[in-house]
Design an enzyme around this catalytic site. Structure first.
Site, PDB file in Angstrom:
ATOM      1  CB  THR B  53      -1.034  -0.055   1.126  1.00 42.56           C
ATOM      2  OG1 THR B  53      -0.363  -0.440   2.317  1.00 42.56           O
ATOM      3  CG2 THR B  53      -2.098  -1.060   0.808  1.00 42.56           C
ATOM      4  CB  THR B  54       0.349   4.326   1.973  1.00 40.40           C
ATOM      5  OG1 THR B  54      -0.993   3.895   2.008  1.00 40.40           O
ATOM      6  CG2 THR B  54       0.414   5.803   1.709  1.00 40.40           C
TER       7      THR B  54
END
Lengths: 230, 277
Positions: B53-54
């Site tokens: 993810t981020t």
């Protein structure tokens, strides 16, 4: 009908070997010396772009004498070989022995099957965790391999230089000591006064076992001046 | 490696053919099956695979900070709590990855090798723009996979040795390369992280402020995005945070990150008291 001249295999091989040896003898010498924290390579080379000493992989370096285009080709092949092997398996699975074998096969095949042997002599060295685990392989134009201990000199006056190195080299020397030794030996001439080679005309690199991952490091002129100045 | 030894044992012709300094080009010629683009995808849906993810990145005075959380998800399940998504691409650049983890990690490995291979063969580093373009080409080659839902979206940044500043590039799945100014974020929590960075970034910030801002942005993303993991104080798992400056790539150590995470937590605790007013 014309008959081809008969040339005995001995004569053929000897001619080729003489040819290759002559080509190699024209070039400047390279010395490879083991020291306490790694392996040092040195040669007289005024060019800063056309290297005779290069990095192959994390712990492996390459040094060559002879015809530039031929050993440059082998160097690139070695980098490709090592990177492909490291990518297919793991970085720790790339070793100097495998590379030395691949080079030996290549040199040997070219020597026996092609019209002209490669006019090169190579050293493939790998630095280990301790000096006992260091490996230095010397490869000749005909594909023969020698597992060297401690030091190698090759090129123009290989035998003369080897003797000079053997006189002064001992295990456990420091980097400063081996660089001094290398510069003194490279400046030696068969007759007459020894030359003093300026740091700007030297190509020196080390495989430093204390460095993480990529052990190869070039010593540029300023660093060399400092090292030799003492 | 099957073809690396020819019939007579010598190195095959592909190894000694002069020309390319690119490992990818060499692989395409010699062993295309090892390339992600060399594999045909079978029909059907791809089973759930971990997604990373981020990633956030921001420039500061004299360099760049890149940070990534440690969570990978497969659907609604947490696939990993300690995956690493920020890597050194070479001595002066960093790459962070979001998207299908397996493919992204392979891409990073290939990209690192591509840069190192070039450096060894040419004897010099690629320019920062050259590295970014190389990465764009690699992503473009995986467009077919992206269309099957296996997208990889990297964030690339580094220290530009010619200009003496940190620079940042984002990419899209078609291989588009966009230079970002100041800061950027990619991945599922990127919307929240970008909002956070917009308020917390200021020009001319120093390295430690930049590290704190990056961690703060990840905490904000984790706050609103289920697929982003915040600092885990129980297991002591911290985000991967790296700085790239004229001195090269440095990973910020765990002790420093624990302090930064505590600092950010304290800031939030006082400003967002949950008790009834």
């Amino acid at each position: 009908m014309t008959m081809p001249f008969y040339v005995s295999p001995e004569q053929l091989m000897k001619d080729r070997a003489d040819y290759a040896r002559k080509g190699i003898a024209r070039g400047r010498s390279v010395v490879v010396l083991q020291y306490d924290d790694g392996i040092a390579f040195a040669t007289e080379n005024p060019s800063r772009a056309l290297h005779k000493i290069s990095e192959i992989y994390d712990r492996i370096a390459f040094a060559a004498v002879g015809k530039y285009n031929e050993f440059e080709n082998l160097r690139v092949a070695g980098v490709r070989y090592a990177d492909l092997r490291g990518y297919s398996y793991d970085r720790s699975d790339v070793n100097a022995r495998g590379l030395a074998n691949a080079y030996a096969q290549t040199l040997g095949t070219v020597f026996t099957t092609e019209s002209k042997p490669l006019e090169v002599e190579l050293v493939v060295a790998e630095v280990g965790a301790t000096p006992e685990l260091d490996q230095i392989y010397r490869l000749s134009y005909d594909g023969s391999v020698a597992d060297e201990r401690g030091h190698v000199a090759m090129g123009g006056q290989a035998e003369h230089l080897s003797e000079k190195v053997a006189e002064s080299w001992g295990p456990g020397m420091s980097l400063e000591e081996v660089v001094h030794l290398a510069v003194r030996v490279l400046g030696a001439q068969p007759e007459g006064e020894d030359r003093v080679i300026e740091p700007t005309a030297l190509e020196v690199a080390v495989l430093d076992r204390t460095r993480p991952r990529r052990a190869f490091r070039r010593l540029a002129a300023p660093a060399l001046t400092e090292l030799l100045g003492a | 490696m099957s073809r690396s030894a020819g019939g007579d044992g010598r190195l095959p012709a592909a190894f000694t053919t002069p020309g390319t300094s690119s490992f990818l080009d060499f692989l395409a010629q010699h062993e295309p099956s090892l390339l992600p683009t060399g594999r045909a995808l079978p029909p059907g849906d791809v089973p759930a695979a971990p997604h990373a993810t981020t990633i956030v990145a921001l420039t500061f005075d004299g360099g760049l900070v890149m940070a990534g959380d440690r969570r990978a998800t497969a659907g609604s399940m947490i696939a990993s709590r300690h995956i690493e998504k920020v890597f050194p691409a070479d001595d002066y650049s960093a790459v962070g990855i979001a998207g299908t983890a397996g493919l992204a990690l392979e891409l990073v490995r290939l990209f690192q090798l591509e840069l190192e291979h070039y450096e060894k063969i040419e004897g010099t580093l690629l320019s920062l723009d050259g590295k970014a373009n190389r990465l764009a080409t690699m992503i473009r080659g995986s467009l077919a996979l992206a269309m099957q839902g296996l997208a990889v979206v990297p964030l690339f940044g580094g220290f530009d040795l010619d200009r003496g500043t940190g620079r940042l590039f984002s990419f899209d799945v078609t291989g588009g390369r966009y230079e970002e100014t100041d800061f950027h974020a990619v991945g599922s929590g990127s919307v929240f992280a970008r909002g956070s960075l917009k308020k917390l970034w200021w020009p001319g910030m120093n390295a430690s402020d930049a590290v704190r801002t990056a961690v703060h942005a990840l905490v904000d993303a984790a706050d609103d995005d289920a697929a982003t993991g915040g600092p885990d104080t129980v297991r002591r798992i911290w985000p991967v945070v790296a700085t790239v400056t004229a001195d090269g790539y440095r990973r910020v150590d765990d002790a420093a990150l624990a302090a930064v995470a505590a600092e950010v937590e304290a800031l939030r605790r006082t400003s967002e008291g949950g008790e009834q007013r």
